[in-house]
Design a protein around this motif. Sequence first.
Motif, PDB file in Angstrom:
ATOM      1  N   ALA A   1       0.763  -1.363  -0.092  1.00  0.00           N
ATOM      2  CA  ALA A   1      -0.066  -0.144  -0.032  1.00  0.00           C
ATOM      3  C   ALA A   1       0.748   1.204   0.039  1.00  0.00           C
ATOM      4  O   ALA A   1       1.971   1.254  -0.150  1.00  0.00           O
ATOM      5  N   VAL A   2       0.064   2.323   0.198  1.00  0.00           N
ATOM      6  CA  VAL A   2       0.899   3.593   0.265  1.00  0.00           C
ATOM      7  C   VAL A   2       1.917   3.895   1.457  1.00  0.00           C
ATOM      8  O   VAL A   2       2.776   4.647   1.139  1.00  0.00           O
ATOM      9  N   CYS A   3       1.550   3.112   2.291  1.00  0.00           N
ATOM     10  CA  CYS A   3       2.649   3.243   3.523  1.00  0.00           C
ATOM     11  C   CYS A   3       3.734   2.290   3.363  1.00  0.00           C
ATOM     12  O   CYS A   3       4.263   2.068   4.572  1.00  0.00           O
TER      13      CYS A   3
ATOM     14  N   ALA B   1       5.456  10.195   0.190  1.00  0.00           N
ATOM     15  CA  ALA B   1       5.444  10.961  -1.073  1.00  0.00           C
ATOM     16  C   ALA B   1       6.150   9.792  -2.305  1.00  0.00           C
ATOM     17  O   ALA B   1       5.553   9.807  -3.392  1.00  0.00           O
ATOM     18  N   GLN B   2       7.193   9.242  -1.715  1.00  0.00           N
ATOM     19  CA  GLN B   2       7.942   8.631  -2.858  1.00  0.00           C
ATOM     20  C   GLN B   2       7.014   7.263  -3.247  1.00  0.00           C
ATOM     21  O   GLN B   2       6.849   6.980  -4.483  1.00  0.00           O
ATOM     22  N   ARG B   3       6.286   6.742  -2.429  1.00  0.00           N
ATOM     23  CA  ARG B   3       5.422   5.705  -2.599  1.00  0.00           C
ATOM     24  C   ARG B   3       4.348   6.057  -3.484  1.00  0.00           C
ATOM     25  O   ARG B   3       3.779   5.462  -4.285  1.00  0.00           O
ATOM     26  N   MET B   4       3.628   7.342  -3.390  1.00  0.00           N
ATOM     27  CA  MET B   4       2.464   7.744  -4.107  1.00  0.00           C
ATOM     28  C   MET B   4       2.939   7.673  -5.331  1.00  0.00           C
ATOM     29  O   MET B   4       2.253   7.356  -6.488  1.00  0.00           O
ATOM     30  N   LEU B   5       4.215   8.419  -5.702  1.00  0.00           N
ATOM     31  CA  LEU B   5       4.768   8.681  -6.913  1.00  0.00           C
ATOM     32  C   LEU B   5       4.963   7.278  -7.914  1.00  0.00           C
ATOM     33  O   LEU B   5       4.461   7.262  -8.812  1.00  0.00           O
TER      34      LEU B   5
ATOM     35  N   GLU C   1      -2.932  15.169   3.095  1.00  0.00           N
ATOM     36  CA  GLU C   1      -2.119  15.987   2.292  1.00  0.00           C
ATOM     37  C   GLU C   1      -0.831  16.570   2.878  1.00  0.00           C
ATOM     38  O   GLU C   1       0.331  16.627   2.574  1.00  0.00           O
ATOM     39  N   GLU C   2      -0.948  16.837   4.268  1.00  0.00           N
ATOM     40  CA  GLU C   2      -0.054  17.332   5.231  1.00  0.00           C
ATOM     41  C   GLU C   2       0.970  16.239   5.530  1.00  0.00           C
ATOM     42  O   GLU C   2       2.305  16.458   5.469  1.00  0.00           O
ATOM     43  N   LEU C   3       0.621  14.949   5.552  1.00  0.00           N
ATOM     44  CA  LEU C   3       1.437  13.996   5.774  1.00  0.00           C
ATOM     45  C   LEU C   3       2.304  13.669   4.438  1.00  0.00           C
ATOM     46  O   LEU C   3       3.400  13.323   4.671  1.00  0.00           O
TER      47      LEU C   3
END
Length: 241
Positions: free
Chosen positions: A20-22, A128-132, A118-120
């Motif tokens: 997941a994103v985390c 942020a890297q994983r979302m990319l 969004e703050e996280l």
Amino acid sequence: MELSEQTRQSCMSCPIRHRAVCASCDPVEFERLEETKYYRTYSPGQTIMWSGDRMEFVGSVVSGTATIEKTLEDGRKQTVGLLLPSDFIGRPGRDTAIYDVMAISEVTLCCFRRKGFEELVEDTPHIAQRMLEMALDELDAARDWMTLLGRKTAREKIATFLTMIARRRSTPGFEKDDGAVHIELPLTREAMADYLGLTLETVSRQFSKLKKDGVIVLEGKRSVIIPSLPALMEEAGDDGW
């Protein structure tokens, strides 16, 4: 039909933690996520998000399957994507949803209030890297799907869909001694036809042919055994899988 909110479970024991994103978070980042997350469960057929609605939350699919749908002005609908466990729902930085998201089985989401998430993202490099990474993977998948819809035969479309599900949803413990893979189809054949740009009759015919040729074994309406995943991938007509 009202949604239910589930008891919070530890991130470290989450079944999608490594996808997941985390996935890349360190212990301190996990602590921040633990403080803000909450769970929601949606029943089959329940809308998770309507196009045009204000997005109050984002989240990851923990279990179940949802569809992403686009509705045209005249009411016609097109399924443009599937959301499986570990997939992300919502778009940080965007106030309103642009697609409908519908639960097609019971779906459990790990949710975060959009503003807080969004703050996280701003404060947490690993998220942020994983979302990319996930966004780029989704872009690649969209390009592959354009090829499938535009160029592949009906048999190749069915084989590609089964390959995608097998790679994402093969059930641990159900692998056979000979290396076969057991999957449960997330869509009915009617929904599959809509998703693949085929007729129901064509989908049923291609399933029957793949079964006759020994590429798959059908057990009931949704259970499929794939004796050889490489053989199915060859039927998909794409060595890029």
